[in-house]
Design a protein around this motif. Structure first.
Motif, PDB file in Angstrom:
ATOM      1  N   THR A  41       0.830  -1.201   0.000  1.00 53.05           N
ATOM      2  CA  THR A  41       0.000   0.000   0.000  1.00 53.05           C
ATOM      3  C   THR A  41       0.869   1.258   0.000  1.00 53.05           C
ATOM      4  N   SER A  42       1.994   1.229   0.750  1.00 56.06           N
ATOM      5  CA  SER A  42       2.840   2.416   0.804  1.00 56.06           C
ATOM      6  C   SER A  42       3.471   2.707  -0.550  1.00 56.06           C
ATOM      7  N   PHE A  43       3.966   1.636  -1.219  1.00 61.64           N
ATOM      8  CA  PHE A  43       4.615   1.882  -2.507  1.00 61.64           C
ATOM      9  C   PHE A  43       3.600   2.318  -3.555  1.00 61.64           C
ATOM     10  N   LEU A  44       2.412   1.738  -3.505  1.00 64.28           N
ATOM     11  CA  LEU A  44       1.357   2.155  -4.429  1.00 64.28           C
ATOM     12  C   LEU A  44       1.039   3.635  -4.215  1.00 64.28           C
ATOM     13  N   VAL A  74     -13.073  -3.058  -0.843  1.00 59.05           N
ATOM     14  CA  VAL A  74     -11.960  -2.878   0.092  1.00 59.05           C
ATOM     15  C   VAL A  74     -10.788  -3.709  -0.410  1.00 59.05           C
ATOM     16  N   SER A  75      -9.618  -3.060  -0.533  1.00 59.82           N
ATOM     17  CA  SER A  75      -8.497  -3.733  -1.185  1.00 59.82           C
ATOM     18  C   SER A  75      -7.210  -2.953  -0.985  1.00 59.82           C
ATOM     19  N   PHE A  76      -6.099  -3.560  -1.446  1.00 61.37           N
ATOM     20  CA  PHE A  76      -4.822  -2.852  -1.471  1.00 61.37           C
ATOM     21  C   PHE A  76      -4.954  -1.557  -2.272  1.00 61.37           C
ATOM     22  N   GLY A 129      -9.687  -3.867   4.099  1.00 65.02           N
ATOM     23  CA  GLY A 129     -10.398  -5.134   4.071  1.00 65.02           C
ATOM     24  C   GLY A 129     -10.073  -6.049   5.235  1.00 65.02           C
ATOM     25  N   ASN A 130      -8.933  -5.840   5.874  1.00 67.41           N
ATOM     26  CA  ASN A 130      -8.571  -6.574   7.085  1.00 67.41           C
ATOM     27  C   ASN A 130      -8.640  -8.088   6.951  1.00 67.41           C
ATOM     28  N   LEU A 176      -3.833  -6.369  -6.788  1.00 70.28           N
ATOM     29  CA  LEU A 176      -4.121  -5.169  -6.008  1.00 70.28           C
ATOM     30  C   LEU A 176      -5.593  -5.095  -5.636  1.00 70.28           C
ATOM     31  N   LEU A 177      -6.414  -5.924  -6.307  1.00 69.56           N
ATOM     32  CA  LEU A 177      -7.851  -5.872  -6.063  1.00 69.56           C
ATOM     33  C   LEU A 177      -8.260  -6.731  -4.873  1.00 69.56           C
ATOM     34  N   SER A 178      -7.313  -7.507  -4.366  1.00 75.16           N
ATOM     35  CA  SER A 178      -7.676  -8.394  -3.260  1.00 75.16           C
ATOM     36  C   SER A 178      -7.590  -7.634  -1.942  1.00 75.16           C
TER      37      SER A 178
END
Lengths: 269, 323
Positions: free
Chosen positions: B92-95, B175-177, B257-258, B266-268
């Motif tokens: 998430t940070s790099f995205l 909810v996802s990355f 999404g926890n 990335l959609l997961s």
């Protein structure tokens, strides 16, 4: 190419106004008098308000200010007025380090220091967590604004026979007071919206919290809990709470920044 | 008795004065109080590190390095592996940086190089307000606006076009990355802009004038002269933003999404270090469970400290060379 960079800027500013606009629209719609005067209703019933969370946020922030501001202010005075070389470097470095610690980690620390020994969640623990978060900014603000006071004022006071301590607390600090107060208000606004360190220190409470040793509801934690709940009515309340919180934070920010930009320190920037 | 009169007449040169004389003016008291506060801060940080270290020892002793390398997080079975959280935090940070760097640096260039000073001041003020918005508010907007919007309008065409790429595989619930990365991008952009702008402004005017005098256009001056001069500092601002993104808790918790999974898509839905602490800490039962969460806190602490340190060094080297 350069105009593209302008487009980026407009896009980012656009996000800000979108946030403000949407919250204003959606939050103000859900806001009513009950929000400020009533307690939350048990799950399943509609209506109710967040009176306890508003008071709770106030209590936690008051406690945090009483812990963070004096320590930060006096340490800032030390750095600006007395500091030796090596020790001051160590302290400055430590302050930067503390400023970079993620808020959730501060929450763990407050949990280990206050909640664990006392064996229950409390207002005190929340206040300690936010108080620690206020220290770094308080130190930096104090040091910066005290350094902006001209040396000639210090020399003038000293020449009149004032001791160093007297010079600092009757001449230098009053000269910087408007900047200092604004800086502390900004600091307060920053922690007012903090949620993560309160999750397992102040916890939350559906009722009034008496004294300082019971779990307590706060606005940011209420927003979080209501937003992730499945009930539509609670979502409306979350919007209303978000509206109140954001209005408060932005109002403090705008006022404080205006005072700072007019003050004597502004010329240095 | 005579000797005391003599010592009182000779001003002490760093020698010993009586305690009373030192305290009389209030000078030493003020000095003492302020230095005690400064030392307190040092002690708080030392205590913070020690508490994290001491309270995470049960997990360190039980799992060792396996804690970081294992991807099985099962509190009921008493098995704790942190890899999914570390993975989620990094992805998430790099995205977020991938989106925020171009936007942020471009905006900083506009504010420092093109905009008239008054406009630049006003816009910078607004961008700094964006940084003051509490993260739980970003989370609120993330859940109720961003997630529905990308679920309905952005992801379907994206999957339609790039669905063959592994990063866009799988079903999408909102909810996802991706959602977490987008929210984080909005949150860190103000930091990149305000630091980069100051770095750019610190580049000496002579450099710009020299390039313009040689016949370079405004764009060539900016791209070939100003940006290379400021590059180290801009990278520093990116590291600063990265440290923010790694430690960000609420907004990520609300949209990621926890679910502790490691997926290339990335959609997961996923999980991050800060999010798992926020979600599970208050209800964690058992020493090993709590100590595992505290160890995660220690990992996060270590990561942000290192990255903040790098950022500070980079920013310091440019501003000092420029000024």
């Amino acid at each position: 190419m350069l105009s593209l960079s302008g487009v980026c800027t407009v896009f980012i500013i656009g996000i800000l106004f979108f946030i403000l606009g949407y919250l204003l629209f959606h939050g103000a719609k859900s806001l009513d008098w009950n929000f400020f005067t009533k307690l939350p209703k048990p799950s399943g019933e509609t209506g109710g308000g967040m009176a306890n969370a508003i008071v709770g946020s106030g209590k936690v922030i008051l406690l945090a200010t009483c812990i963070g501001v004096p320590i930060g202010f006096l340490a800032g005075v030390y750095l600006a007025e007395y500091s030796g070389k090596v020790f001051a470097f160590v302290i400055r470095y430590t302050v930067d380090l503390l400023n970079g610690v993620p808020s959730i980690v501060i929450g763990i620390f407050a949990y280990a220091m206050v909640v664990k020994p006392m064996r229950h969640f409390s207002t005190l623990a929340g206040g300690v967590a936010l108080g620690i978060m206020m220290i770094p900014i308080a130190v930096r603000t104090t040091e910066e604004f005290l350094r902006a006071v001209p040396v000639s004022m210090r020399e003038g006071a000293m020449a009149l026979g004032a001791t160093k301590a007297k010079t600092i607390f009757t001449v230098v600090v009053p000269a910087a007071i408007s900047g200092l107060t604004s800086g502390m208000m900004l600091n307060l606004a920053r922690v007012a919206g903090e949620t993560a360190p309160l999750l397992f220190t102040a916890l939350g409470n559906m009722f009034w919290s008496r004294g300082w040793l019971e779990p307590i509801a706060t606005l940011p934690v209420m927003i979080y809990n209501y937003a992730i709940s499945p009930e539509e009515d609670l979502h409306q309340q979350a919007w209303a709470a978000g509206f109140v919180l954001l209005t408060l934070v932005l109002m403090i920010n705008v006022t404080a920044r205006m005072v700072i930009s007019r003050g004597p320190a502004a010329s240095r920037r | 008795m005579a000797s005391t009169v003599v010592t009182a007449d000779i001003p002490p040169r760093g020698g010993v004065r009586s305690l009373y004389a030192r305290l009389r003016g209030g000078d030493e008291i003020a000095y003492l109080i302020t230095i005690i506060c400064a030392v307190t801060i040092f002690l708080v940080v030392a205590l913070l590190v020690w508490q994290l270290w001491a309270n995470s020892q049960p997990t360190v002793k039980t799992f060792g390095w396996h804690f970081i390398l294992s991807s099985r997080w099962d509190p009921n079975a008493g098995v704790f592996g942190a890899l999914p959280f570390i993975y989620g935090t990094c992805v998430t940070s790099f995205l977020a940086l991938l989106i925020a760097i171009p936007l942020g640096v471009a905006a900083a260039v506009f504010l420092a190089e093109m905009a008239p000073p008054k406009l630049s001041g006003l816009l910078t003020f607004l961008i700094e307000l964006l940084a003051a918005v509490p993260s739980v508010i970003y989370g609120l907007l993330g859940i109720f606006i961003l997630v529905p919007v990308i679920r309905n309008y952005i992801v379907p065409p994206l999957v339609g076009t790039f669905g063959f790429l592994p990063i866009f595989k799988g079903s999408f619930y909102g909810v996802s990355f991706l959602s977490a990365g987008l929210v984080l991008a909005v949150m860190v952009v103000p930091f990149i802009i305000s630091v980069s702008r100051e770095i750019l402004l610190a580049v000496p005017t002579d450099q710009r004038e020299a390039a313009l005098a040689l016949g370079a256009t405004k764009w060539e001056t900016t791209w070939d002269v100003v940006i290379p001069n400021a590059l180290t500092g801009i990278i520093g601002s990116v590291f600063l933003a990265l440290a923010r993104a790694l430690g960000e808790t609420m907004a990520v918790t609300m949209v990621i999404g926890n679910t502790p999974t490691i997926s290339a898509s990335l959609l997961s839905p996923g999980y991050s270090i800060a999010a798992v602490i926020a979600n599970e800490f208050a209800e964690a039962s058992g020493d090993l469970y709590v100590s595992s969460l505290i160890l995660l806190g220690l990992v996060l602490f270590g990561l942000t400290i290192v990255i903040n340190g790098i950022a500070r060094i980079l920013i310091l080297t440019t501003t000092q060379r420029g000024g």
